[in-house]
Design a protein around this motif. Structure first.
Motif, PDB file in Angstrom:
ATOM      1  N   VAL A   4      79.077  24.080 -17.337  1.00  0.00           N
ATOM      2  CA  VAL A   4      79.337  25.473 -16.952  1.00  0.00           C
ATOM      3  C   VAL A   4      79.538  26.341 -18.194  1.00  0.00           C
ATOM      4  O   VAL A   4      78.986  27.445 -18.303  1.00  0.00           O
ATOM      5  CB  VAL A   4      80.580  25.549 -16.038  1.00  0.00           C
ATOM      6  N   TYR A   5      80.293  25.832 -19.165  1.00  0.00           N
ATOM      7  CA  TYR A   5      80.530  26.614 -20.380  1.00  0.00           C
ATOM      8  C   TYR A   5      79.237  26.781 -21.192  1.00  0.00           C
ATOM      9  O   TYR A   5      79.005  27.831 -21.798  1.00  0.00           O
ATOM     10  CB  TYR A   5      81.626  25.952 -21.226  1.00  0.00           C
ATOM     11  N   ILE A  59      78.215  37.668 -15.248  1.00  0.00           N
ATOM     12  CA  ILE A  59      77.686  36.432 -14.645  1.00  0.00           C
ATOM     13  C   ILE A  59      78.314  35.220 -15.329  1.00  0.00           C
ATOM     14  O   ILE A  59      78.778  34.273 -14.674  1.00  0.00           O
ATOM     15  CB  ILE A  59      76.151  36.382 -14.777  1.00  0.00           C
ATOM     16  N   ALA A  60      78.323  35.256 -16.669  1.00  0.00           N
ATOM     17  CA  ALA A  60      78.922  34.141 -17.424  1.00  0.00           C
ATOM     18  C   ALA A  60      80.403  34.000 -17.085  1.00  0.00           C
ATOM     19  O   ALA A  60      80.902  32.883 -16.867  1.00  0.00           O
ATOM     20  CB  ALA A  60      78.729  34.380 -18.926  1.00  0.00           C
ATOM     21  N   GLN A  61      81.088  35.130 -17.026  1.00  0.00           N
ATOM     22  CA  GLN A  61      82.527  35.080 -16.721  1.00  0.00           C
ATOM     23  C   GLN A  61      82.772  34.557 -15.300  1.00  0.00           C
ATOM     24  O   GLN A  61      83.739  33.805 -15.066  1.00  0.00           O
ATOM     25  CB  GLN A  61      83.129  36.492 -16.854  1.00  0.00           C
ATOM     26  N   THR A  62      81.904  34.906 -14.372  1.00  0.00           N
ATOM     27  CA  THR A  62      82.069  34.447 -12.985  1.00  0.00           C
ATOM     28  C   THR A  62      82.011  32.926 -12.905  1.00  0.00           C
ATOM     29  O   THR A  62      82.806  32.296 -12.191  1.00  0.00           O
ATOM     30  CB  THR A  62      80.971  35.046 -12.088  1.00  0.00           C
ATOM     31  N   LEU A  63      81.061  32.326 -13.634  1.00  0.00           N
ATOM     32  CA  LEU A  63      80.936  30.868 -13.611  1.00  0.00           C
ATOM     33  C   LEU A  63      82.226  30.207 -14.089  1.00  0.00           C
ATOM     34  O   LEU A  63      82.692  29.221 -13.506  1.00  0.00           O
ATOM     35  CB  LEU A  63      79.757  30.433 -14.494  1.00  0.00           C
ATOM     36  N   ILE A  64      82.814  30.773 -15.146  1.00  0.00           N
ATOM     37  CA  ILE A  64      84.050  30.193 -15.687  1.00  0.00           C
ATOM     38  C   ILE A  64      85.207  30.402 -14.696  1.00  0.00           C
ATOM     39  O   ILE A  64      85.998  29.477 -14.436  1.00  0.00           O
ATOM     40  CB  ILE A  64      84.394  30.828 -17.046  1.00  0.00           C
ATOM     41  N   VAL A  65      85.317  31.600 -14.144  1.00  0.00           N
ATOM     42  CA  VAL A  65      86.428  31.900 -13.235  1.00  0.00           C
ATOM     43  C   VAL A  65      86.337  31.041 -11.966  1.00  0.00           C
ATOM     44  O   VAL A  65      87.357  30.627 -11.420  1.00  0.00           O
ATOM     45  CB  VAL A  65      86.439  33.408 -12.887  1.00  0.00           C
TER      46      VAL A  65
END
Length: 345
Positions: free
Chosen positions: A243-244, A79-85
């Motif tokens: 976001v981060y 989920i965290a990675q999706t927000l960044i991507v």
């Protein structure tokens, strides 16, 4: 008089009506407008394939429960990675943040005697601080996300080993509340862990934030065209920083799940979380170029990896071939994303 095409200008290519496109072009357009469709079809076909190949051992409720338990940490970090991507970035430090937060939780509760709820909050806050540092490096110092998070990956990993002294907090010393996510309840004859239920709730909450709030709309706009978003009045730097920070807080929650999953607090846990989270995001249909994708696709991507790993393991396939298969899935997913993006070109 009926025409197959509508001439727009002598120098322009003819415009083709949607109903005049071939099946392949219609499928391409459907995958572009509905990013969940591709991973959903892959998940269903993979489940059907292994149910036939492996038999009842794969479709057994106990095995299904194990698949969900195996992907819950990947899902949360995903989920965290999706927000960044989605912002056209990438975060190579999500795994290190998760492990650092778990060590802070464990040390605060066991070694420093803090009340467990306070230790949990401290770990989550540490995750948010780490995410905020990544955001500052990207927005204030203009460091590309890949380079910034590659550096903080080493920083957070070193801090984890320094603070923990490379020692593991044993399962019998971990307070019950810290390991609570690993406990399970019976649902229709199947053991379901609390962390699995919380993971599904987290996916639903973030899906709402992305689709039902102005923050989500701004995030997509920044990922699709950062300069265009800035010219339209969006404060891109503030959006990226938020976001981060949110991604770091989610990694902090994932740290609690990690303790529940392994039962202890280990500075060596979660070594492959970075690669696994990126794999889940890519297979789930989120574009590495930003702006297009869905967080629920990451849930499907995590389950696809879990289904393939479980199905191949039950079939007796060598572990190296399981790694090979996941690698092929990632390559196919990226190639498919490039093909789908041609619709918008």
């Amino acid at each position: 008089m009926a025409h197959d095409t509508v001439p727009q200008h002598a120098a322009d290519p003819p415009i083709t009506r949607p109903e005049q496109r071939g099946p392949l072009a219609r499928g391409q357009a459907a995958l572009h407008t509905k990013p969940l469709l591709g991973p959903l079809v892959v998940l269903l076909l993979a489940s059907l394939f292994f149910s036939v190949w492996v038999g009842s051992r794969f479709s057994d409720p106990l095995n299904i429960s194990l698949i969900v338990q195996q992907v819950q940490i990947i899902g949360m970090v995903g989920i965290a990675q999706t927000l960044i991507v989605l912002t056209a970035g990438i975060d190579l430090s999500v795994g290190a943040i998760t492990v650092l937060a778990s060590v802070v939780m464990g040390k605060a509760a066991v070694d420093h005697g803090l009340p467990v709820p306070l230790a949990l909050m401290l770990g989550v806050v540490i995750g948010g601080v780490c995410g905020g540092l990544n955001g500052m490096l990207v927005t204030r110092f203009r460091i590309p996300p890949f380079i910034a998070t590659l550096g903080t990956l080493s920083v957070f990993s070193a801090l984890t080993l320094f603070y923990s002294r490379s020692e593991t907090i044993r399962a019998q010393d971990v307070p019950p509340l810290l390991s609570w996510p690993g406990r399970s309840i019976d649902v229709l004859g199947t053991d379901v862990t609390y962390s699995s239920l919380l993971m599904i709730g987290a996916f639903a909450a973030v899906a709402y934030l992305l689709r039902g709030t102005a923050w989500g709309a701004h995030l997509h706009a920044v990922g699709d065209n950062r300069e265009g978003a800035r010219l339209s009045g969006i404060r891109t730097g503030r959006v990226l920083l938020s976001v981060y920070v949110v991604a770091g807080l989610i990694c902090g929650l994932a740290a609690w799940f990690l303790i529940g999953r392994i039962g202890s607090v280990s500075p060596q846990a979660g070594e492959n979380l970075n690669l696994q989270s990126i794999t889940a995001v890519v297979i789930g249909g989120t574009s590495l170029f930003g702006g297009r994708g869905h967080v629920l696709g990451t849930l499907l991507g995590s389950l696809i990896v879990g289904v393939f790993s479980s199905g191949l393991a039950l079939s007796g396939v060598d572990a190296l071939w399981q790694v090979f298969t996941v690698g092929v899935l990632v390559i196919v997913a990226v190639a498919a994303d490039q093909w789908i993006r041609k619709v918008a070109a």
